[in-house]
Structures are given as structure tokens and as C-alpha cells.
Design an enzyme around this catalytic site. Structure first.
Site: not given
Length: 251
Positions: A9-11, A95, A167, A234
Site C-alpha cells: 500500500n503506497w498510500k 483501511h 491491521e 512504508g
């Protein structure tokens, strides 16, 4: 046998230049064929990533989709149908950053889960508790409520083409990580909740752990019986680190 999966997940990160560099770095990684690998770039980079992943063992997803499928008057939103038209296979739903910062409720998350599948995407349903909820001993209650909303609305059959990611909110981007035993306890509870509706489906659903997954803790987490891979934040922006996590899942 559940195929391991690692999702990045590159956000809200990346520029055209850095995304191109990251994908090129992925090409140089020895990625295990036994592991399904997906990346979730920002909407603005989805097309760019899709254009350059040929020859890379990576599928592409979006970080969100609209709560209605198809096309129409919903300014600023992107439907699952539009994402499929681009070439996406996956989408993140629920999310914690969207639940907590943008106020998405369990009901909205369930609607997005349904819209994703109606449009042809495979959802990754994200579940997790805050630090306050964990300290109050409510972890399993909170996760069961979040999962239960989708189970009640969409039925257990919907999970035949979905993935679940646990998460813990307190572990996301904090450097803190649930111990393998803490994560396994929640993953086992998720699978048990699904099994109460259909044991066969429950045994086939992949459950990912997310929350400061790194190369140096991935193998220990992935060794747990009900942890089938990771949703990586990250660390997925560093090709070497992400590659090492993928290889840990393959072992």
C-alpha cells in the site's frame, strides 16, 4: 493450500519519477513465483504503474473505490468499473485511515466491498482496532463487528473472491508491531467467525497481517498458521525491503 500474498500500500506517496524508479527496482528483485504480489498506488499513478508492470510479477490495485458501481453523478469518486477498465484487479476497502480520518462507517465499508465485487474487483477488506480498544480488551469484539457487517450484508460466499487484512491501528506507521502470537490470535478468530457460516470457504480465505511489517519481522509473522502474508505500508516503497518481505512469504 492458500497461496501467500504480499500487498504493498503506497498510500499518498510518489511522483511519476519515483514510481518509475520503484517499478524498475522491482524488476531487479528475485520475486518468488509462489507468492501473489500486488501494489496499490495512488489513483494518479495507477495507469502509469499498469503501463510498466509488464514483465514484473506484480498485479495492481487501487486504495479505494466508490460505494456505488457503474457510472454516474458522484463527483470526485472512482468506481470499480472504471478501475477494472484501467486494468486493476484489486482494491483496498475499509483501511483504518479512511475509517478514522474520513469517517467511513462499517456500513459504508460494506457498501464499498459490494460495489467493488459488482464492478469486477477483488476487495482486500481491512480490519483492526485502535490502541484504546486493545488496552480495553476489546480487540476481538471490534474486529468481529467490522467483519460481521460485511458477512451479514454480503454473505460468506462473497469472501470466495476477497482477502482480509488485519491491521491493528496502533501498529500502522508507528514502528510498533503486534507479536506473532497477538496477530495469530486475531487471525484465528477471523477464520473462526467465517467458519461459523461456511468452514470450507473460511479455510480458503487468505488473511494478511499489516502494521509495520518489515523484512526483519516478516518471516516470524508469516510462520503463524493463519497468517497468509502481509499488507505492507512504508516498506513497500523500498524495493529491496519489499522484495525481502515477498521472499519471506515464499519460505
Amino acid at each position: 493450500m492458500r497461496r501467500p500474498m504480499v500487498a504493498g500500500n503506497w498510500k499518498m506517496n510518489g511522483t511519476r519519477a519515483s514510481v518509475a524508479e520503484l517499478i524498475e527496482s522491482f524488476r531487479r528483485q528475485a520475486l518468488p513465483a509462489a507468492v501473489e504480489i500486488a501494489v496499490f498506488p495512488s489513483f494518479v499513478h495507477v495507469s502509469q504503474v499498469l503501463d510498466v508492470v509488464d514483465g514484473v510479477q506484480v498485479s495492481v490495485g487501487a486504495q479505494d473505490c466508490a460505494l456505488q458501481s457503474g457510472f454516474g453523478a458522484l463527483t470526485g469518486e472512482v468506481s470499480a468499473d472504471q478501475l477494472v477498465d484501467l486494468g486493476c484487479e484489486w482494491v483496498l476497502v475499509g483501511h483504518s485511515e479512511r475509517r478514522l480520518v474520513l469517517g467511513e462507517t462499517d456500513e459504508v465499508v460494506s457498501q464499498k466491498f459490494a460495489a467493488a465485487q459488482a464492478g469486477g474487483l477483488k476487495p482486500v477488506l481491512c480490519l483492526g482496532e485502535t490502541l484504546e480498544e486493545r488496552e480495553a480488551g476489546r480487540t476481538l469484539e471490534v474486529v468481529a463487528r467490522q467483519l460481521g457487517q460485511v458477512l451479514d450484508d454480503q454473505g460468506v460466499e462473497a469472501f470466495q473472491s476477497a482477502v482480509i487484512a488485519y491491521e491493528p491501528v496502533w501498529a500502522i506507521g508507528s514502528g510498533l508491531t503486534a507479536t506473532p502470537e497477538q496477530a495469530q490470535e486475531v487471525h484465528a478468530a477471523i477464520r473462526d467467525q467465517l467458519a461459523r457460516s461456511d468452514r470450507r470457504i473460511a479455510e480458503g480465505v487468505r488473511l494478511l497481517y499489516g502494521g509495520s511489517v518489515k523484512a526483519d519481522n516478516a518471516a516470524e509473522l508469516f510462520a503463524m498458521a493463519d497468517i497468509d502474508g502481509g499488507l505492507v505500508g512504508g516498506a513497500s516503497l523500498k524495493a529491496d525491503e519489499f522484495g525481502a518481505i515477498c521472499r519471506a512469504a515464499g519460505n
